[in-house]
Design an enzyme around this catalytic site. Structure first.
Site, PDB file in Angstrom:
ATOM      1  N   HIS B  72       4.962   7.344   4.500  1.00  0.00           N
ATOM      2  CA  HIS B  72       6.903   7.176   4.022  1.00  0.00           C
ATOM      3  C   HIS B  72       6.890   8.183   2.291  1.00  0.00           C
ATOM      4  O   HIS B  72       7.234   8.099   1.617  1.00  0.00           O
ATOM      5  CB  HIS B  72       6.902   5.885   4.051  1.00  0.00           C
ATOM      6  CG  HIS B  72       7.138   5.506   4.952  1.00  0.00           C
ATOM      7  ND1 HIS B  72       7.935   4.733   5.417  1.00  0.00           N
ATOM      8  CD2 HIS B  72       6.383   4.488   5.304  1.00  0.00           C
ATOM      9  CE1 HIS B  72       8.111   5.073   6.827  1.00  0.00           C
ATOM     10  NE2 HIS B  72       6.987   4.062   7.069  1.00  0.00           N
ATOM     11  N   TYR B 343      -1.458  -0.302   1.007  1.00  0.00           N
ATOM     12  CA  TYR B 343       0.125   0.523  -0.021  1.00  0.00           C
ATOM     13  C   TYR B 343      -0.772   0.343  -1.713  1.00  0.00           C
ATOM     14  O   TYR B 343      -0.320   0.470  -2.071  1.00  0.00           O
ATOM     15  CB  TYR B 343       1.320  -0.418   0.128  1.00  0.00           C
ATOM     16  CG  TYR B 343       2.695  -0.750   0.673  1.00  0.00           C
ATOM     17  CD1 TYR B 343       1.401  -0.509   2.217  1.00  0.00           C
ATOM     18  CD2 TYR B 343       3.574  -1.197   0.878  1.00  0.00           C
ATOM     19  CE1 TYR B 343       2.714  -0.314   3.755  1.00  0.00           C
ATOM     20  CE2 TYR B 343       4.296  -1.026   1.579  1.00  0.00           C
ATOM     21  CZ  TYR B 343       3.933  -0.929   2.808  1.00  0.00           C
ATOM     22  OH  TYR B 343       4.477  -0.914   3.569  1.00  0.00           O
TER      23      TYR B 343
END
Lengths: 182, 370
Positions: B72, B343
């Site tokens: 992303h 993440y």
């Protein structure tokens, strides 16, 4: 056979409680940064445990200041005396420093530092990603250093207890161990 | 008294044999402790899937883009608020669901994939990440995608899929054989891929629906837990992409259109929480829940501002889906811990890297105005 001065009861209690906590903490930490499946559960343990170690380390320092530890045996070679002194300085520095660097690093990353439930620690540094990256590496480096010093500490303690049998180990043991005086 | 005893300062009553035995025991104990540490750190399991390996694979597939998210990568920052309807308070004690409560939010819309300068394309998966700032330092961070189900069930399958779906530099498309082999090994992913492919693609971010995909648990003050999934459902009626959009030469047409819309009027999504039954799959994000499950409209997300990624805004936030307030808990979905872990690695790596400018700017060159 004789017994010499020992660490006082709070010192012994703190030592063994923290020994378990710190060893668990180091294993949790090193597993946490590789594990995929258990990452979340381990992080949830790591944070409150780290704060617990910080608080106990402060208590321990205060107790040590009021009740100085027993003297080392007089026949201990000077280099071992210096090594013992230096390793204890390192142990205290790292016991206090690692949790503080962890707290600072999570603050700089901008994470809410949740301890479970709705309890969140306040940040101790402003948000700054590059500072975070630096502190994150430092945290790892200090953790390896702490583990290394603990191995040396463990080896030295066992040398005192099993080989030299000079009362140093028994000064921290939960009950007095008779040993041969020299 | 032997030379050995003298050398190591051993107690004089220990025979050399006893000294050696004891030295051996000490060595074994110290080595064993070091071994436990090495085992916990994964050094003794070289084949194990680690969080670093997942992020390494993103880098291998997408190339090196220092300073950007590993997935992303292309995005735009958002700011606004969440207005609670009060209906969520029945299932979660999180303060943001209390009646009449407004919670400030920041967020990020983005395109899936690790290429920060990729041109916007209708079929690229879109995401909506939000960070709700609750009182007393609590936060809820959530990352949501505009697909009906997640393509894989486990972190291991995710890792395999990344490689199987890697575009071949010669054709620009994934190797069909590799994909076929992956789907044969993971029939649940084949099913999910068909549902993802069949989804209705809307004209942009503002009329798109974004889903949690993973299950979570809502918890009330008395400890009652409800399995949930949620969706951000747009107030704006969803329309299909227009031919003009399809022919757009603006590489950021989706982001620019969203920023334009927000400049005219705030964009609103309803947070609709689906309440699962005890038997609904919480550990399999490839499977939808039965359509008849009840849902609650717990409030409205109102985005009033957009901002290009820059120092200190959404660029520097890790939208870790397991940053949760009391009242929302992780489920047993294995993807959640994996997402949180990966993440975190992506965030740590990019935090220490020099930052390039985002592809999405604040002042889009749109229409004939410029």
């Amino acid at each position: 056979m004789s017994t010499t001065a020992r660490f006082n009861r709070p010192a012994r209690l703190l030592h063994w409680t923290m020994a378990v906590m710190i060893l668990a903490m180091l294993l949790i930490g090193v597993a946490m940064v590789t594990s995929v499946a258990h990452y979340h559960a381990l992080v949830a343990l790591h944070r409150p445990l780290g704060l617990g170690i910080l608080v106990l380390a402060l208590l321990r320092l205060a107790n040590r200041w009021r009740h100085p530890p027993p003297e080392l045996p007089s026949d201990l070679p000077a280099w071992q005396r210096r090594a013992a002194h230096a390793s204890h300085l390192l142990l205290y520095g790292l016991m206090l420093g690692l949790p503080l660097v962890g707290w600072a690093m999570l603050s700089a990353a901008g994470y809410p530092i949740g301890l479970g439930g709705a309890v969140v620690l306040p940040p101790i540094l402003p948000r700054d990603p590059s500072l975070y990256a630096w502190l994150r590496s430092l945290h790892t480096l200090l953790a390896y250093a702490l583990f290394g010093v603990i191995l040396v500490h463990l080896g030295a303690a066992l040398m005192h207890g099993l080989i030299r049998r000079d009362g140093v180990f028994s000064s921290m043991a939960s009950r007095p161990i008779p040993y041969r005086s020299r | 008294m032997s030379l050995l005893n003298d050398l190591i300062g051993a107690s004089p009553d220990l025979r050399p044999r006893a000294v050696l035995l004891r030295l051996g025991a000490i060595g074994a104990l110290v080595t064993g402790t070091a071994g436990a540490f090495a085992y916990a750190g994964g050094w003794l399991s070289p084949g194990m899937l680690t969080q670093a390996r997942i992020v390494d694979r993103f880098e291998a597939v997408n190339g090196s883009h220092p300073g950007f998210r590993r997935n992303h990568a292309k995005g735009l920052c958002l700011a606004g608020r969440f207005e609670s309807s009060g209906r969520g308070a029945r299932v979660s004690r999180a303060s943001l669901f209390a009646p009449d409560r407004a919670t400030p939010i920041t967020g990020r819309i983005a395109l899936a994939g690790g290429q920060p300068y990729a041109a916007d394309a209708a079929t690229t998966v879109r995401s909506l990440a939000l960070r709700f700032q609750l009182p007393d330092g609590e936060e809820w961070r959530t990352g949501n995608n505009d697909i009906p189900v997640f393509p894989v069930r486990t972190p291991e399958a995710f890792y395999e899929q990344l490689l199987a779906a890697k575009p071949d530099p010669a054709t620009g498309k994934p190797d069909p054989e590799a994909l076929k082999a992956f789907f044969a090994a993971h029939p649940e992913s084949a099913k999910a891929a068909a549902q993802i492919k069949a989804r209705a693609i809307t004209s942009g971010f503002a009329d798109d629906t974004f889903r949690s995909l993973n299950a979570f648990r809502f918890v009330t003050a008395d400890g009652t837990r409800t399995p949930v999934r949620w969706a951000f459902i747009p107030e704006q009626t969803a329309t299909a992409q227009s031919p003009a959009q399809a022919a757009a030469t603006d590489k950021n047409y989706l982001f620019d259109a969203f920023a334009d819309t927000v400049r005219q009027t705030p964009v609103r999504w309803h947070l609709v929480v689906t309440l699962g039954d005890a038997g609904d799959p919480t550990a399999d994000a490839t499977r939808p829940w039965p359509a008849e499950r009840p849902s609650l409209d717990v409030g409205t997300v109102i985005i009033a501002e957009t901002q290009a990624e820059a120092d200190g805004n959404c660029r520097d936030v890790n939208f870790d889906p397991l940053v949760l307030p009391a009242g929302i808990m992780a489920s047993d979905d294995p993807l959640l811990s994996a997402r949180s872990a990966a993440y975190s690695v992506s965030f740590t790596r990019r935090a220490g890297e020099p930052k390039g400018p985002s592809a999405v700017h604040d002042t889009p060159v749109s229409g004939a105005g410029l």
